[in-house]
Each structure stands twice: as structure tokens, then as C-alpha cells.
Design an enzyme around this catalytic site. Structure first.
Site, PDB file in Angstrom:
ATOM      1  N   ARG A 182      12.664  62.118  -6.432  1.00  0.00           N
ATOM      2  CA  ARG A 182      12.325  63.580  -6.581  1.00  0.00           C
ATOM      3  C   ARG A 182      12.934  63.941  -7.980  1.00  0.00           C
ATOM      4  O   ARG A 182      14.098  64.131  -8.361  1.00  0.00           O
ATOM      5  CB  ARG A 182      13.270  64.258  -5.535  1.00  0.00           C
ATOM      6  CG  ARG A 182      13.304  65.677  -5.599  1.00  0.00           C
ATOM      7  CD  ARG A 182      13.836  66.523  -4.388  1.00  0.00           C
ATOM      8  NE  ARG A 182      15.366  65.946  -3.905  1.00  0.00           N
ATOM      9  CZ  ARG A 182      16.467  66.409  -4.660  1.00  0.00           C
ATOM     10  NH1 ARG A 182      16.352  67.160  -5.784  1.00  0.00           N
ATOM     11  NH2 ARG A 182      17.730  65.626  -4.115  1.00  0.00           N
TER      12      ARG A 182
ATOM     13  N   HIS B 112      15.922  69.735  -4.553  1.00  0.00           N
ATOM     14  CA  HIS B 112      15.480  69.606  -3.258  1.00  0.00           C
ATOM     15  C   HIS B 112      14.707  70.547  -2.709  1.00  0.00           C
ATOM     16  O   HIS B 112      13.742  70.485  -2.128  1.00  0.00           O
ATOM     17  CB  HIS B 112      16.943  69.509  -2.337  1.00  0.00           C
ATOM     18  CG  HIS B 112      16.831  69.600  -0.925  1.00  0.00           C
ATOM     19  ND1 HIS B 112      16.561  68.274  -0.224  1.00  0.00           N
ATOM     20  CD2 HIS B 112      17.108  70.350   0.096  1.00  0.00           C
ATOM     21  CE1 HIS B 112      16.368  68.461   1.119  1.00  0.00           C
ATOM     22  NE2 HIS B 112      16.704  69.945   1.073  1.00  0.00           N
TER      23      HIS B 112
ATOM     24  N   TYR C 146      24.672  67.617  -9.952  1.00  0.00           N
ATOM     25  CA  TYR C 146      24.879  66.227  -9.079  1.00  0.00           C
ATOM     26  C   TYR C 146      24.126  64.965  -9.800  1.00  0.00           C
ATOM     27  O   TYR C 146      24.302  63.753  -9.491  1.00  0.00           O
ATOM     28  CB  TYR C 146      24.921  66.554  -7.643  1.00  0.00           C
ATOM     29  CG  TYR C 146      23.442  66.654  -7.270  1.00  0.00           C
ATOM     30  CD1 TYR C 146      22.139  65.752  -7.109  1.00  0.00           C
ATOM     31  CD2 TYR C 146      23.028  68.083  -6.735  1.00  0.00           C
ATOM     32  CE1 TYR C 146      21.108  66.150  -6.758  1.00  0.00           C
ATOM     33  CE2 TYR C 146      21.985  68.377  -6.437  1.00  0.00           C
ATOM     34  CZ  TYR C 146      20.847  67.531  -6.135  1.00  0.00           C
ATOM     35  OH  TYR C 146      19.638  67.904  -6.006  1.00  0.00           O
TER      36      TYR C 146
END
Length: 378
Positions: A264, A268, A277
Site C-alpha cells: 500500500r 490506509h 509510522y
């Protein structure tokens, strides 16, 4: 696979099924080559168009969200090959049960562009009629669609048909009880269902290595389900693996679990900030394996990547983006009382009472059209 915080620390395990390298080299694989031997130059260019158009849909929808036209959007940037390769392997009578990120699969199944956006714009509880395209509307509850797919596959089995149920989910969903329960039933009854896991390495902000200390494909073997681990950025390899699984299901071989190893590259959802992160070096490593760059390199090697082809694909992507944007902006708002429609299949006094109360509440504001006319006359 690149080193990074999301990498699974377990041993190398099985090799990925790969037919096109990141540099665009077509490599031979005796076991899987026969499954894509019909994919000639024309089909390759069509797959290239699909990948490009779906990325443009994703970019346009993200822009619409940033401009306030959508409440939320789940980007699929970087996962186009996993969706196109699998979706283009399906028959019309196969039935898809997806998560919220398989917008590329929806495009391949023929879902109207505006219907893809309805839920995200907040104008409808679901986007389309599942039976017109044999694809259920996206499931927001993580992993729940795997149970739906297994149940549908049991129905296929009872009917004696040779169609297949296919369910899509991410790596994070493999930690959900629903997914594991679905695989228990699928294995017990040997139903025709394909579990397609897009391992994009991140379940929101949690790396896949935190959820599993073995490769995800190996989890399925514990349920007695054969599995395949495929390079999810290789559209041809994904198609071959999906065809293998579909053929097994059609001939009474039961379920198959496919782990498509992809990445990805975006957030998200548009409410997420992956820079909080995720290491930028990891993103750079995976950008070098981009699925569209890969097939472009293959077409270039074959002398097919002409200026005419690239312009044709750009024109198609532009046209789709225009249609998507127009469909979104011109989407009518639902009438207030429509919220009571399609809640129950039969009359319900409890719901009727609520509708009556809400109708009288709306009436207390008077006729909005008359109020607007009065305001204009002042």
C-alpha cells in the site's frame, strides 16, 4: 522483498510466483506459464490500460475527497495488479465479496463509476445492485465478507453449479475470527471459494510482521486449504495463480488461499497519515516494483509501448476521470425519508412509527421551497 519495518522476519519460506520481473523481463515458469498462454500482445496492452485507468480512478477519487466532495476514500495505489490480474481471471457468473479497497475489481466487474462513490459521498447506504454485476457491495467490517463468500459457495455447491465465490481481504483481516471461521467451514465442506489476501504489509499502522510470524499463505495450510504465494505487483502472475485456484474450485477441489504480496503506497484511508509510522526508505524500495512501470517495461521490451498506445491509454484514463468526477459532483442528495426504505423486507410497525414521527418533525419547518420564495421576495 525489501527490508523494512513491515517485513515478516520469518525465514524466506516459499518463493513468490513471478512471471514479470520489476525490470519488465518475462521469465519462464513451467507450472504457471500454461495458465496465461492465451495472453497475447493485445491482452497485455489491455491489462496495461486497466492498470492505468484504475490508478487514475484512485487519484481522482482522492482529489475529490481532498476537495470536500467525498467524506472518505480508501486508496489502492500500488495494488492495481493484484486487483486487475485476479478480476480479469473471473467469469461473469462468479461472485465477488470484497473489502472496501477493491475499487479496481469493481471497475473490472462493470460497476458504474458513480456507483463506486455513492457510499463515500454519503448519499447511499450501498453503491450498486450486486446481482447486476455479481459483486457484493464493499464490506466495511473487517473480514466479514469471507463468511458471506463461504456461505454463497455452499449454495453454489448445493446447486451443482461450477461458478466460484471469490473474497478479497487484506493482511490485517487474517487476524479476525470471521476469516478463520470462514476457512474452517470452507475446508470442512470443500466449497468452491477463493480466499484472495492482498498482503499490502500494513493493517492501518500495524506491520504484518506483528500479526504473523509465518507467511500468510502458510496459515491456510493449518485449515487444510492449499495456498499460493504470488508477486502481487505482477499482473500476469496474479492472473495465473487466480486461474489455478478457480479451476480447482470448479472441478471439486475446494477452496484455495492466495497471498498476493504487494504494498500500500498511499494511506490506509484519506484520514490516515502513513508518515507517522512508515519509513520513507521502505516506500522507495516498493516504488521500484510498481505494477504499472513493470508492465510498461515489458511492453517496451516487446516493442509495443508506442507513443500511439500511451496516448490512447491516457485518453481513456482522462475520459474515465471526467466521468467519475461528473458523476460524483452531480449526484443528487437523497430525500430525507429515503432513510426508511429497504430497511426491512416486509412492513414493520416500529419503523412505520419512526417514519411518522420524522415526517411530522420535518413538516414543522414548513415547505422549504415556500420559505426560499418568501426570502427572495423581501
Amino acid at each position: 522483498m525489501p527490508a523494512g519495518n513491515s517485513e515478516n522476519p520469518a525465514g524466506p519460506g516459499r518463493n513468490l510466483i513471478q512471471l514479470i520481473t520489476p525490470s519488465g523481463e518475462r521469465i519462464s515458469h513451467p507450472e504457471f506459464d500454461p495458465w496465461v498462454q492465451d495472453i497475447a500482445d493485445e491482452q497485455l496492452t489491455s491489462l496495461y490500460e486497466d492498470l492505468t485507468v484504475i490508478r487514475r480512478i484512485d487519484v481522482e477519487a482522492t482529489a475529490l475527497q481532498r476537495q470536500g466532495e467525498l467524506g472518505l476514500w480508501p486508496p489502492l495505489l500500488g495494488q492495481e495488479a493484484a486487483q486487475v490480474g485476479s478480476a480479469r481471471a473471473l467469469r461473469d457468473d462468479d461472485f465477488v465479496f470484497s473489502s472496501y479497497r477493491e475499487n479496481g475489481v469493481a471497475y473490472c466487474r462493470g460497476v458504474d463509476l458513480a456507483d463506486i462513490l455513492r457510499v463515500w459521498r454519503g448519499t447511499a447506504a450501498s453503491g450498486w445492485d450486486p446481482y447486476t454485476v455479481n459483486m457484493a457491495t464493499p464490506q466495511i467490517i473487517i473480514g466479514a465478507q469471507t463468511l458471506h463468500a463461504t456461505g454463497y459457495a455452499m449454495g453454489i455447491q448445493n446447486d451443482g453449479a461450477d461458478s466460484v465465490a471469490v473474497t478479497y481481504f487484506g493482511d490485517g483481516a487474517t487476524s479476525e475470527g470471521d476469516v478463520n471461521e470462514a476457512m474452517v467451514f470452507a475446508a470442512s465442506f470443500q466449497v468452491p471459494v477463493v480466499f484472495f489476501c492482498s498482503n499490502n504489509h500494513w493493517a492501518i499502522s500495524e506491520p504484518v510482521r506483528l500479526q504473523s510470524h509465518v507467511q500468510l499463505a502458510d496459515r491456510a495450510t493449518g485449515f487444510g486449504i492449499p495456498s499460493l504465494r504470488v508477486d502481487g505487483n505482477d499482473v500476469l502472475a496474479v492472473m495465473a495463480a487466480t486461474r489455478v485456484a478457480l479451476d480447482r474450485a470448479r472441478h471439486g477441489g475446494g477452496p484455495t488461499f492466495i497471498e498476493a504480496v504487494t504494498y500500500r503506497m498511499g494511506p490506509h484511508t484519506t484520514a490516515d497519515d502513513p508518515t507517522r509510522y512508515r519509513d520513507a526508505n521502505e516506500l522507495e524500495d516498493w516504488a521500484a516494483k510498481d505494477p504499472i512501470s513493470r508492465i510498461k517495461a515489458l511492453l517496451d521490451r516487446k516493442g509495443l509501448l508506442t507513443d500511439q498506445l500511451q496516448q490512447q491509454v491516457r485518453d481513456k484514463a482522462d475520459a474515465v476521470a471526467r466521468e467519475l468526477r461528473a458523476g460524483c459532483i452531480n449526484m443528487p442528495d437523497p430525500e430525507p425519508l429515503e432513510v426508511f426504505k429497504h430497511v426491512y423486507s416486509s412492513p414493520n410497525s416500529w419503523l412505520d412509527r419512526q417514519q411518522d414521527h420524522y415526517t411530522r418533525y420535518l413538516a414543522s419547518f414548513g415547505d422549504p421551497a415556500e420559505a426560499t420564495a418568501e426570502e427572495g421576495a423581501r
